[in-house]
Scaffold this motif. Sequence first.
Motif, PDB file in Angstrom:
ATOM      1  N   HIS A  23      12.951  15.108 -21.125  1.00  0.00           N
ATOM      2  CA  HIS A  23      13.016  16.215 -20.160  1.00  0.00           C
ATOM      3  C   HIS A  23      12.438  15.825 -18.801  1.00  0.00           C
ATOM      4  CE1 HIS A  23      14.491  19.014 -23.149  1.00  0.00           C
ATOM      5  NE2 HIS A  23      13.561  18.591 -23.983  1.00  0.00           N
ATOM      6  N   GLU A  24      12.311  14.506 -18.587  1.00  0.00           N
ATOM      7  CA  GLU A  24      11.891  13.941 -17.283  1.00  0.00           C
ATOM      8  C   GLU A  24      10.522  14.424 -16.826  1.00  0.00           C
ATOM      9  OE1 GLU A  24      15.125  14.668 -14.621  1.00  0.00           O
ATOM     10  OE2 GLU A  24      16.487  13.380 -15.751  1.00  0.00           O
ATOM     11  N   ARG A  25       9.604  14.509 -17.763  1.00  0.00           N
ATOM     12  CA  ARG A  25       8.213  14.834 -17.414  1.00  0.00           C
ATOM     13  C   ARG A  25       7.467  13.556 -17.059  1.00  0.00           C
ATOM     14  NH1 ARG A  25       6.821  19.513 -20.267  1.00  0.00           N
ATOM     15  NH2 ARG A  25       4.734  19.415 -19.340  1.00  0.00           N
ATOM     16  N   ASP A  26       6.401  13.701 -16.277  1.00  0.00           N
ATOM     17  CA  ASP A  26       5.614  12.536 -15.863  1.00  0.00           C
ATOM     18  C   ASP A  26       4.830  11.968 -17.053  1.00  0.00           C
ATOM     19  OD1 ASP A  26       4.325  10.764 -13.999  1.00  0.00           O
ATOM     20  OD2 ASP A  26       2.534  11.997 -14.248  1.00  0.00           O
ATOM     21  N   LYS A  35      -1.887  14.986 -22.537  1.00  0.00           N
ATOM     22  CA  LYS A  35      -1.703  16.015 -23.574  1.00  0.00           C
ATOM     23  C   LYS A  35      -1.765  15.437 -24.985  1.00  0.00           C
ATOM     24  CE  LYS A  35       0.998  19.305 -20.923  1.00  0.00           C
ATOM     25  NZ  LYS A  35       2.288  19.961 -20.759  1.00  0.00           N
ATOM     26  N   ASP A  88      17.059  16.397 -28.522  1.00  0.00           N
ATOM     27  CA  ASP A  88      16.041  17.253 -29.157  1.00  0.00           C
ATOM     28  C   ASP A  88      16.182  17.322 -30.670  1.00  0.00           C
ATOM     29  OD1 ASP A  88      14.743  17.774 -26.846  1.00  0.00           O
ATOM     30  OD2 ASP A  88      15.776  19.653 -26.401  1.00  0.00           O
ATOM     31  N   ALA A 148       8.099   5.535 -23.110  1.00  0.00           N
ATOM     32  CA  ALA A 148       9.007   6.215 -22.187  1.00  0.00           C
ATOM     33  C   ALA A 148      10.287   5.420 -21.894  1.00  0.00           C
ATOM     34  CB  ALA A 148       8.271   6.507 -20.878  1.00  0.00           C
ATOM     35  N   GLU A 196       1.072  12.639 -17.201  1.00  0.00           N
ATOM     36  CA  GLU A 196       0.789  14.029 -17.593  1.00  0.00           C
ATOM     37  C   GLU A 196       0.932  14.184 -19.122  1.00  0.00           C
ATOM     38  OE1 GLU A 196       3.241  18.157 -17.189  1.00  0.00           O
ATOM     39  OE2 GLU A 196       3.435  16.759 -15.516  1.00  0.00           O
ATOM     40  N   LEU A 197       1.935  13.500 -19.686  1.00  0.00           N
ATOM     41  CA  LEU A 197       2.150  13.570 -21.145  1.00  0.00           C
ATOM     42  C   LEU A 197       1.004  12.899 -21.894  1.00  0.00           C
ATOM     43  CD1 LEU A 197       5.960  12.693 -21.241  1.00  0.00           C
ATOM     44  CD2 LEU A 197       4.955  14.909 -21.789  1.00  0.00           C
ATOM     45  N   THR A 236       9.903  13.282 -26.345  1.00  0.00           N
ATOM     46  CA  THR A 236      10.506  14.565 -25.921  1.00  0.00           C
ATOM     47  C   THR A 236      10.258  14.807 -24.435  1.00  0.00           C
ATOM     48  OG1 THR A 236       9.909  15.431 -28.095  1.00  0.00           O
ATOM     49  CG2 THR A 236      10.671  17.023 -26.489  1.00  0.00           C
ATOM     50  N   GLY A 237       9.021  14.549 -23.982  1.00  0.00           N
ATOM     51  CA  GLY A 237       8.683  14.748 -22.570  1.00  0.00           C
ATOM     52  C   GLY A 237       9.499  13.859 -21.658  1.00  0.00           C
ATOM     53  N   THR A 238       9.707  12.606 -22.071  1.00  0.00           N
ATOM     54  CA  THR A 238      10.498  11.660 -21.268  1.00  0.00           C
ATOM     55  C   THR A 238      11.943  12.137 -21.173  1.00  0.00           C
ATOM     56  OG1 THR A 238       9.109   9.906 -22.173  1.00  0.00           O
ATOM     57  CG2 THR A 238      11.064   9.216 -20.980  1.00  0.00           C
TER      58      THR A 238
END
Length: 351
Positions: A118-121, A128, A175, A142, A124-125, A114-116
């Motif tokens: 939404h282009e999150r680092d 979490k 999603d 990723a 950082e993921l 999900t984080g990937t």
Amino acid sequence: MYGFEALTFNIHGGYLEAIVRGYRSGLLTAADYNNLCQCETLDDIKMHLTATEYGPYLQNEPSPLHTTTIVEKCTLKLVDEYKHMLCQATEPLSTFLEYITYGHMIDNVVLIVTGTLHERDVQELLEKCHPLGMFDSIATLAVAQNMRELYRLVLVDTPLAPYFSECITSEDLDDMNIEIMRNTLYKAYLEDFYQFCQKLGGATAEIMSDLLAFEADRRAVNISINSIGTELTRDDRKKLYSNFGLLYPYGHEELAVCEDMDQVRGVMEKYPPYQPIFAKLSYGESQMLDKAFYEEEVKRLCLAFEQQFHYAVFFAYMRLKEQEIRNLMWVSECVAQNQKSRVHDSVVFIF
């Protein structure tokens, strides 16, 4: 073999059962929570927790503290205890303990995918992710664009591989697909864990089947509520329900056609064990449903400790500890954000 566990259980499981019952005595009590709820700052919370089992993990943390630090350190304690038990365990207990972590693995996979999206680092993921659900190739999740790649590139070498057979499609990840993937994986995982416990037999099978059936039913209710107003069809919903539990199969038929919260409530009130949960809620209300389910789960988990010579105490302890960490996170957040009037809203007392 039911009733004869006392003859042989202690040969391999006696030491660890004693350990886990010792750990259980370190869980925070209602008096601890009442003291924590009186705290004015996070440093006050730290000062109180240093007098508990969490002391060695928090005593060297400098001020100012953050909620994430408290949660991280408390989770670290849980991970250390789990690793100690896993190192000492022999078959089939070691496999049973590994099964407990598969739920966290599924959550971590979903978090990273999900984080990937939404282009999150990725780094950082990874921070979490829950430490109990880590595996070697998790960072490479990723690169996957669809379910098939996710399976072929990464998950084929993990314990989750058998659960993916039902959700391998070539559709791009979005999603909605990811949420369906999470629930399909959970369904396969719970059914597999249930079958494994049945094979173990005896008190373990009896107590675990009750705890896992409750988990399966809770997920069925949550899926039904969350899919109201979405494009999920009745058949799609039914595919996400686990094929065991108190609601299986007739309750699932009724839940699949529910259009609002009150219809879900009507279905659940036909099942006596779930009537007290819904009696706590006013009509149309679903916000407090999670807390009501958590309270019922804690009650059942505590009962697992009333019997001896079975593996369900390990599952119960891990779940109670996770609930304790959720409680500490809620109290810490309320104190940090100066919302002390709401501090009792989500705290579930364990003992």
